[in-house]
Design a protein around this motif. Structure first.
Motif, PDB file in Angstrom:
ATOM      1  N   ILE A 188      12.056  -7.065 -15.454  1.00 35.21           N
ATOM      2  CA  ILE A 188      12.898  -7.542 -16.169  1.00 35.21           C
ATOM      3  C   ILE A 188      12.478  -8.752 -16.719  1.00 35.21           C
ATOM      4  CG2 ILE A 188      15.381  -8.911 -15.437  1.00 35.21           C
ATOM      5  CD1 ILE A 188      15.651  -6.793 -13.560  1.00 35.21           C
ATOM      6  N   ASP A 189      12.941  -9.520 -17.978  1.00 33.65           N
ATOM      7  CA  ASP A 189      12.315 -10.446 -18.762  1.00 33.65           C
ATOM      8  C   ASP A 189      12.967 -11.730 -18.072  1.00 33.65           C
ATOM      9  OD1 ASP A 189      11.245  -8.778 -20.686  1.00 33.65           O
ATOM     10  OD2 ASP A 189      12.862  -8.787 -22.068  1.00 33.65           O
ATOM     11  N   LYS A 190      11.924 -12.594 -18.140  1.00 33.61           N
ATOM     12  CA  LYS A 190      12.097 -13.889 -17.393  1.00 33.61           C
ATOM     13  C   LYS A 190      12.607 -14.164 -16.145  1.00 33.61           C
ATOM     14  CE  LYS A 190      13.403 -15.530 -22.044  1.00 33.61           C
ATOM     15  NZ  LYS A 190      14.667 -15.777 -22.921  1.00 33.61           N
ATOM     16  N   THR A 191      12.230 -13.191 -15.339  1.00 35.55           N
ATOM     17  CA  THR A 191      12.282 -13.147 -13.824  1.00 35.55           C
ATOM     18  C   THR A 191      11.198 -12.342 -13.311  1.00 35.55           C
ATOM     19  OG1 THR A 191      13.100 -10.615 -13.741  1.00 35.55           O
ATOM     20  CG2 THR A 191      14.672 -12.393 -13.895  1.00 35.55           C
ATOM     21  N   ASP A 192      11.036 -12.288 -11.758  1.00 40.29           N
ATOM     22  CA  ASP A 192       9.923 -11.761 -11.266  1.00 40.29           C
ATOM     23  C   ASP A 192      10.510 -10.490 -10.517  1.00 40.29           C
ATOM     24  OD1 ASP A 192      11.263 -13.122  -9.440  1.00 40.29           O
ATOM     25  OD2 ASP A 192       9.686 -13.684  -7.905  1.00 40.29           O
ATOM     26  N   TRP A 193      11.399  -9.935 -11.080  1.00 37.90           N
ATOM     27  CA  TRP A 193      12.079  -8.543 -10.651  1.00 37.90           C
ATOM     28  C   TRP A 193      11.663  -7.521 -11.472  1.00 37.90           C
ATOM     29  CZ3 TRP A 193      17.975 -10.105  -9.897  1.00 37.90           C
ATOM     30  CH2 TRP A 193      18.002 -11.090  -8.909  1.00 37.90           C
ATOM     31  N   ALA A 194      11.520  -6.243 -10.687  1.00 39.34           N
ATOM     32  CA  ALA A 194      11.417  -5.131 -11.372  1.00 39.34           C
ATOM     33  C   ALA A 194      12.511  -4.140 -11.178  1.00 39.34           C
ATOM     34  CB  ALA A 194      10.125  -4.375 -10.599  1.00 39.34           C
ATOM     35  N   ALA A 202      11.556   5.615 -13.764  1.00 37.71           N
ATOM     36  CA  ALA A 202      11.056   4.772 -14.960  1.00 37.71           C
ATOM     37  C   ALA A 202      11.340   3.407 -14.342  1.00 37.71           C
ATOM     38  CB  ALA A 202      12.138   4.965 -15.948  1.00 37.71           C
ATOM     39  N   TRP A 203      10.243   2.738 -14.777  1.00 35.77           N
ATOM     40  CA  TRP A 203      10.148   1.201 -14.326  1.00 35.77           C
ATOM     41  C   TRP A 203       9.945   0.117 -15.306  1.00 35.77           C
ATOM     42  CZ3 TRP A 203       7.191   5.193 -12.542  1.00 35.77           C
ATOM     43  CH2 TRP A 203       5.812   5.115 -13.161  1.00 35.77           C
ATOM     44  N   GLY A 224       7.201   8.243 -14.919  1.00 36.96           N
ATOM     45  CA  GLY A 224       6.375   9.045 -14.529  1.00 36.96           C
ATOM     46  C   GLY A 224       6.826   9.594 -13.161  1.00 36.96           C
ATOM     47  N   GLU A 225       5.975  10.536 -12.634  1.00 38.79           N
ATOM     48  CA  GLU A 225       6.230  11.067 -11.244  1.00 38.79           C
ATOM     49  C   GLU A 225       5.727  10.013 -10.113  1.00 38.79           C
ATOM     50  OE1 GLU A 225       3.929  14.613 -10.696  1.00 38.79           O
ATOM     51  OE2 GLU A 225       5.276  15.420 -12.002  1.00 38.79           O
ATOM     52  N   ALA A 226       6.636   9.752  -9.119  1.00 35.08           N
ATOM     53  CA  ALA A 226       6.509   8.753  -8.080  1.00 35.08           C
ATOM     54  C   ALA A 226       6.933   9.278  -6.674  1.00 35.08           C
ATOM     55  CB  ALA A 226       6.840   7.472  -8.440  1.00 35.08           C
ATOM     56  N   GLU A 278       0.730  -1.175   0.106  1.00 36.89           N
ATOM     57  CA  GLU A 278      -0.111   0.100   0.173  1.00 36.89           C
ATOM     58  C   GLU A 278       0.903   1.479  -0.079  1.00 36.89           C
ATOM     59  OE1 GLU A 278      -0.244  -2.190   2.841  1.00 36.89           O
ATOM     60  OE2 GLU A 278      -1.520  -3.501   1.891  1.00 36.89           O
ATOM     61  N   ASP A 279       1.990   1.147   0.370  1.00 41.84           N
ATOM     62  CA  ASP A 279       3.024   2.317   0.287  1.00 41.84           C
ATOM     63  C   ASP A 279       3.242   2.926  -0.973  1.00 41.84           C
ATOM     64  OD1 ASP A 279       5.330   4.031   0.677  1.00 41.84           O
ATOM     65  OD2 ASP A 279       6.279   2.667   1.933  1.00 41.84           O
ATOM     66  N   PRO A 280       2.953   4.399  -1.329  1.00 43.02           N
ATOM     67  CA  PRO A 280       3.212   4.762  -2.390  1.00 43.02           C
ATOM     68  C   PRO A 280       4.442   4.623  -3.267  1.00 43.02           C
ATOM     69  CG  PRO A 280       2.636   6.453  -0.819  1.00 43.02           C
ATOM     70  CD  PRO A 280       2.807   5.051   0.074  1.00 43.02           C
ATOM     71  N   ALA A 281       5.531   4.321  -2.430  1.00 46.32           N
ATOM     72  CA  ALA A 281       6.921   3.862  -3.028  1.00 46.32           C
ATOM     73  C   ALA A 281       6.849   2.648  -3.467  1.00 46.32           C
ATOM     74  CB  ALA A 281       7.880   3.933  -1.899  1.00 46.32           C
ATOM     75  N   ALA A 282       5.946   1.851  -3.362  1.00 45.60           N
ATOM     76  CA  ALA A 282       5.895   0.522  -4.122  1.00 45.60           C
ATOM     77  C   ALA A 282       5.295   0.465  -5.444  1.00 45.60           C
ATOM     78  CB  ALA A 282       5.057  -0.415  -3.143  1.00 45.60           C
ATOM     79  N   ARG A 283       4.380   1.425  -5.731  1.00 44.00           N
ATOM     80  CA  ARG A 283       3.756   1.637  -6.915  1.00 44.00           C
ATOM     81  C   ARG A 283       4.402   1.313  -8.177  1.00 44.00           C
ATOM     82  NH1 ARG A 283       1.824   5.283 -10.795  1.00 44.00           N
ATOM     83  NH2 ARG A 283       3.544   6.788  -9.995  1.00 44.00           N
ATOM     84  N   PRO A 284       5.666   2.000  -8.400  1.00 45.33           N
ATOM     85  CA  PRO A 284       6.357   1.556  -9.486  1.00 45.33           C
ATOM     86  C   PRO A 284       6.871   0.103  -9.743  1.00 45.33           C
ATOM     87  CG  PRO A 284       7.117   3.519  -8.410  1.00 45.33           C
ATOM     88  CD  PRO A 284       6.358   3.114  -7.721  1.00 45.33           C
ATOM     89  N   VAL A 285       7.183  -0.316  -8.793  1.00 38.89           N
ATOM     90  CA  VAL A 285       7.463  -1.822  -8.531  1.00 38.89           C
ATOM     91  C   VAL A 285       6.408  -2.761  -8.702  1.00 38.89           C
ATOM     92  CG1 VAL A 285       8.532  -3.802  -7.154  1.00 38.89           C
ATOM     93  CG2 VAL A 285       9.373  -1.346  -6.869  1.00 38.89           C
TER      94      VAL A 285
END
Length: 198
Positions: A107-113, A103-104, A90-92, A72-79
């Protein structure tokens, strides 16, 4: 050092290996071109708790362990957006509760952002410095153009004024002598003809 333990069954035993993943994150610690507050980091969402875990070192907390954010943390939105496949920018709000441009992407073939961000204050400061540079350059160009136009206009009007003064003296009955050498352009030729006439 950042490490991960990997396990696999080996017959009746369990084989566990400790893998150094520091080299994977090393490129993320290079902040060249990102200014004073810019950074890049990798994060993922824990399947059980749904919390966001920042996996890579952070610029403002280089020696810290993994940072955990609530979904729920706004910092988590891009991830979260990146993990949903919504690669964007965008703005975050970042994990320090600062307004950032980010920018977010997933990453292909992973569960990472992967998230790259810079503070808006720094970004705006760079913009104002650029505007000041352009304004100074523009002012310098205008001053130089005015100075050059004044020099050019003087080179045009000086021979005309000399000829006018000579003709003015002739109209009063005074025959002046030739007092200056003329240039080889049209004004110089006209000045020589006026001297010849006088």
């Amino acid at each position: 050092n950042y490490t991960v333990f990997v396990g696999a069954p080996a017959g009746t035993h369990l084989l566990i290996a400790k893998v150094d993943i520091g080299p994977v994150f090393k490129p993320l610690t290079v902040s060249q071109g990102l200014g004073k507050t810019g950074e890049a980091f990798v994060a993922k969402q824990d399947a059980g708790t749904k919390k966001i875990i920042v996996l890579s070192p952070l610029r403002s907390e280089p020696g810290a362990a993994q940072k955990v954010l609530n979904p729920e943390d706004p910092a988590a939105r891009p991830v979260l957006m990146a993990l949903e496949g919504k690669n964007s920018a965008g703005e975050a709000i970042d994990y320090r509760n600062n307004e950032v441009l980010a920018a977010w992407r997933k990453i292909d073939k992973t569960d990472w952002a992967l998230v790259v961000k810079v503070d808006q204050d720094e970004f705006a400061g760079q913009g104002s410095a650029l505007i000041q540079s352009y304004a100074l350059a523009g002012f310098t160009i205008v001053v130089m153009a005015v100075a050059m136009s004044m020099m050019f206009s003087r080179s045009l009007t000086k021979p005309l004024n000399t000829m006018r003064n000579t003709l003015d003296m002739v109209s009063k009955g005074v025959l002046p002598e030739k007092t200056e050498d003329y240039s080889r352009d049209e004004f110089g030729l006209m000045g020589e003809k006026v001297d010849a006439l006088v």
